[in-house]
Each structure stands twice: as structure tokens, then as C-alpha cells.
Design a protein around this motif. Sequence first.
Motif, short mmCIF file in Angstrom:
data_model
loop_
_atom_site.label_atom_id
_atom_site.label_comp_id
_atom_site.label_asym_id
_atom_site.label_seq_id
_atom_site.Cartn_x
_atom_site.Cartn_y
_atom_site.Cartn_z
N PRO A 63 0.84 -1.21 0.00
CA PRO A 63 0.00 0.00 0.00
C PRO A 63 0.88 1.27 0.00
CG PRO A 63 0.03 -0.98 2.18
CD PRO A 63 0.74 -1.96 1.28
N LEU A 64 0.30 2.31 -0.54
CA LEU A 64 1.02 3.57 -0.58
C LEU A 64 1.15 4.16 0.81
CD1 LEU A 64 -0.56 5.27 -3.72
CD2 LEU A 64 1.66 4.14 -3.56
N ASP A 65 2.33 4.66 1.15
CA ASP A 65 2.57 5.30 2.43
C ASP A 65 3.35 6.59 2.20
OD1 ASP A 65 5.09 4.39 1.78
OD2 ASP A 65 5.10 2.77 3.27
N VAL A 66 3.91 7.14 3.30
CA VAL A 66 4.63 8.40 3.19
C VAL A 66 5.85 8.26 2.30
CG1 VAL A 66 5.91 10.14 4.50
CG2 VAL A 66 3.82 9.16 5.46
N TYR A 67 6.55 7.14 2.43
CA TYR A 67 7.76 6.95 1.62
C TYR A 67 7.40 6.85 0.13
CZ TYR A 67 9.76 5.91 6.18
OH TYR A 67 10.14 5.98 7.50
N VAL A 99 13.62 2.68 -7.39
CA VAL A 99 13.49 2.47 -5.94
C VAL A 99 12.01 2.27 -5.58
CG1 VAL A 99 13.79 3.54 -3.67
CG2 VAL A 99 15.59 3.73 -5.40
N TYR A 100 11.12 3.05 -6.19
CA TYR A 100 9.68 2.90 -5.96
C TYR A 100 9.22 1.50 -6.33
CZ TYR A 100 4.66 3.66 -6.73
OH TYR A 100 3.28 3.56 -6.72
N PHE A 101 9.66 1.00 -7.46
CA PHE A 101 9.26 -0.34 -7.88
C PHE A 101 9.89 -1.40 -6.98
CE2 PHE A 101 10.23 -4.16 -10.41
CZ PHE A 101 8.94 -4.59 -10.64
N ALA A 102 11.16 -1.23 -6.60
CA ALA A 102 11.82 -2.22 -5.74
C ALA A 102 11.17 -2.29 -4.37
CB ALA A 102 13.30 -1.87 -5.60
N ALA A 103 10.55 -1.20 -3.91
CA ALA A 103 9.87 -1.21 -2.62
C ALA A 103 8.52 -1.91 -2.67
CB ALA A 103 9.70 0.21 -2.10
N GLY A 104 8.12 -2.35 -3.84
CA GLY A 104 6.88 -3.11 -3.97
C GLY A 104 5.64 -2.28 -4.08
N TYR A 105 5.76 -1.01 -4.34
CA TYR A 105 4.58 -0.16 -4.46
C TYR A 105 3.85 -0.42 -5.78
CZ TYR A 105 6.51 2.34 -0.45
OH TYR A 105 6.99 2.67 0.79
N PRO A 106 2.59 -0.01 -5.88
CA PRO A 106 1.80 -0.35 -7.08
C PRO A 106 2.36 0.29 -8.35
CG PRO A 106 0.39 0.35 -5.26
CD PRO A 106 1.80 0.65 -4.85
N TYR A 107 2.15 -0.44 -9.45
CA TYR A 107 2.46 0.12 -10.76
C TYR A 107 1.52 1.29 -11.03
CZ TYR A 107 5.14 -4.15 -11.59
OH TYR A 107 6.03 -5.17 -11.51
#
Length: 409
Positions: A63-67, A99-107
Motif C-alpha cells: 500500500p502507498l505510504d509516506v515513503y 526504488v519505488y518499484f523495488a519497494a513493492g509499491y503499485p504500478y
Amino acid sequence: MGEQRVRAGGPPQWWRHGPAWWNRHDEEARGTHWPWPSTVVFTAFVLVGSHFSAGNQQGRREPLDVYAGVLLLVASGLLLWRNRYPVFVAFGTATATLVYFAAGYPYGPVFLAVAVSCFSAVVAGHRRAGWTAVGMLWAGHALIALWLYRWLPPPGDAAASWGQETVIGTWVVAIGAVSELARVRREQWAKERAERAQAARRRADEERLRIARELHDVLAHSISVINVQAGVGLALLDTDPEQARTALTTIKAASKEALGEVRQVLETLRTPGDAPRAPAPGLDRLPELVEQAASAGLTVEVEGELPRLPPGTDLAAFRIVQEALTNVVRHSGSRHAHVHLEHDGDALRLRIDDDGPATGADAGGSGNGLAGMRERAAALGGTIDAGPRPDGGWRVLAVLPLKAKEEDR
């Protein structure tokens, strides 16, 4: 008019020379321009689109968070510097997105930030940096999706297929190809603008040369007549006042005519788009030229018929005869000159002779006047030959085509 006309059914005018928004700033100004509006709109689109994408991928991605919000802001906010530092922005957006993709955040639309930054870098001429940044993103994505996913969030993620990576690679190539096409087209527009500017400068130089030539021909002839008549008036002022009065009358008429012609030439500078108020002189004014020469003590005999000529050829022929007779008055001891006109279907031949002898080193005229005659003839595709005659004196022979050269429209 031909350049401004838009042909029905043809491409829009901006397609040839670039759209208005593209040509708004030159290269230097483009490097210092801050694209605030587009960056703000794009950042808002990325944030809203990412939240929308997260709802559709709930349970499969983190899920999306502050980071995640910080990474989205960095990736899209860096585009504010894309005009000043295109290489840094290309690698910065690619790194933040990776980095966004490596953190597992949504496409989501965050990948468009890389596309925009790489497009800007390639169009600005940094082709290697643009291709490297977008290639780095694709290679990092493939590495994570095919191998590193085991140790990265989200837990339980499966490996991507090579087919998915091929599709992503195809999009990467498409982005690079579009960027290259835009770069090539931009260079073409820049080249066309430079060529148009050079053509405008050339036309301005030609116009200045034409005006200078007209002024020289008008002033040289009139001042020569005035000089001769002033000498006559001074010499006869005490002994023959009536003849001195005639000389002063001739000076007044010659100066008035010179002022009128100079004013006509200068009006083209004040109102370049307007037609001249008076027609340009031509061979129909040859009798006036003969009278002016007679007032300066030069007898002129004219042989041949006056033909109907195109305006440019008519003006050039008149100025050539005028300059030749002026040179006789100024540089020859002869008091007789002969003007011979001959024409056929192709060319007009002018021959101006005097019997000499020369009164100085500049016999026949060797300065701007002779150069101006040659330039006038060359502009029409004709020739000028000037030099001493075998039996003494001086001869000017001009050959002017009767069919004026067609100019490119």
C-alpha cells in the motif's frame, strides 16, 4: 503573398517551421525556462493516478505510504529542472522510479516521469544519457521482476514472465524512437529558422546595396551638373549676368530633381510595404537626361528607337546611360557623346561613346559608378564592358536581357 498563403487541404503552417509553443524561446532561453505549470499538472496526475492504481492492485502490491509519496514527488518534481539539467533529471527520475518499484509499491503513471525526462534529454541533444537512463530502468525492472523479487516486498510475489519484460522493452524502444524523431524534427526547425534569418539578412543587404546604388547614381549625376553650372556662373557673374542667371536656373532645376529622386528612394525605407508615389525613371526620360547634359556643356546624340522594357531593365538602362554621361562630364575633355540603342527579341544593347581625351587618372569612371553599372547589369543577367576605344576616347557597352530573370516565389 505566396509565402503567407495557406493551401487548402495542405499541412498546417506550423508543420513546416515548428508549432508556436516550440518556437517561443530560443536555445539559450529554453535552458533557463522553468516549466512550473506542466510540472505541477504532471505531479498531480502522478499522485492521483498512483492512488487510483493502488486501489486496483490492493493485496498484490504494497500500500502507498509516506515513503511512496516522497518517491512519487521526487520522480515527478525533478521534471522542473529538465530544461536546465536534462542529464541529471533523466537519471534522477529513473533512480527514484526504480526504488519505488523495488519497494513493492503499485504500478502506475510514475513510469511516465522517466519517459518525459528521457524525452527531454534526447531532444536537448543528450542522446546517450537519455537512452542509458531509460535502459537502466528497464534492466533494473527486469532484474527485480525475474530474480530479486524473492527478497523484496511484497511477500509472496511471483516472477514476471519474459513476455512481460519484452513488452516493457518494446515500450522503452518506442519512447526512445519518438524522442529521436522529435530531436531530428527540432534540428530541422532550427536549421530552417537559421536559413530564413540568413535569407532575410541577405535581402536586407541587397536592398541596402540597391538604395546606395540609386543614391549614388542620382547624386553623382546631379552634383556633376551643378558643379559645372556653378563654375560657369562664377566665371560669367560679372561679364555676362544673363548667362550666369541661366546657370543658376539650371542649378536650381537639377537640385530640385535630385531632391525629388532622393526623397523617392528614401520613402522606400520609411514605408517598405507601400508602392512608390512616382514611377521609377526609365529610357522615356532620356530626352531630359540629354537636356541636363547639354546644360553642363555636353552635346549628346541619341541613335536608335526607345523600346518597351520591363521596369527593372528600363531603370537599369536609364541609370547606366546616366552614369556614363556623368563620367563623360567629370572625366573627359570631350564635349560630345553618342548614345546608341539597339534591341532585338532577346537583349538591349547600349553603347555610350565619347571622343576624349581623359582629363584625369579616373577616365571613364573607375570607382563606385562603374561598379554600380556592373552590379545593375549582373542583377538582370547582363554584362557591362567599359574601356578606352582604339581611336581614342571611352566606350561603355551594356547588354541587358529583355526577359527579366524569374525570382523564386
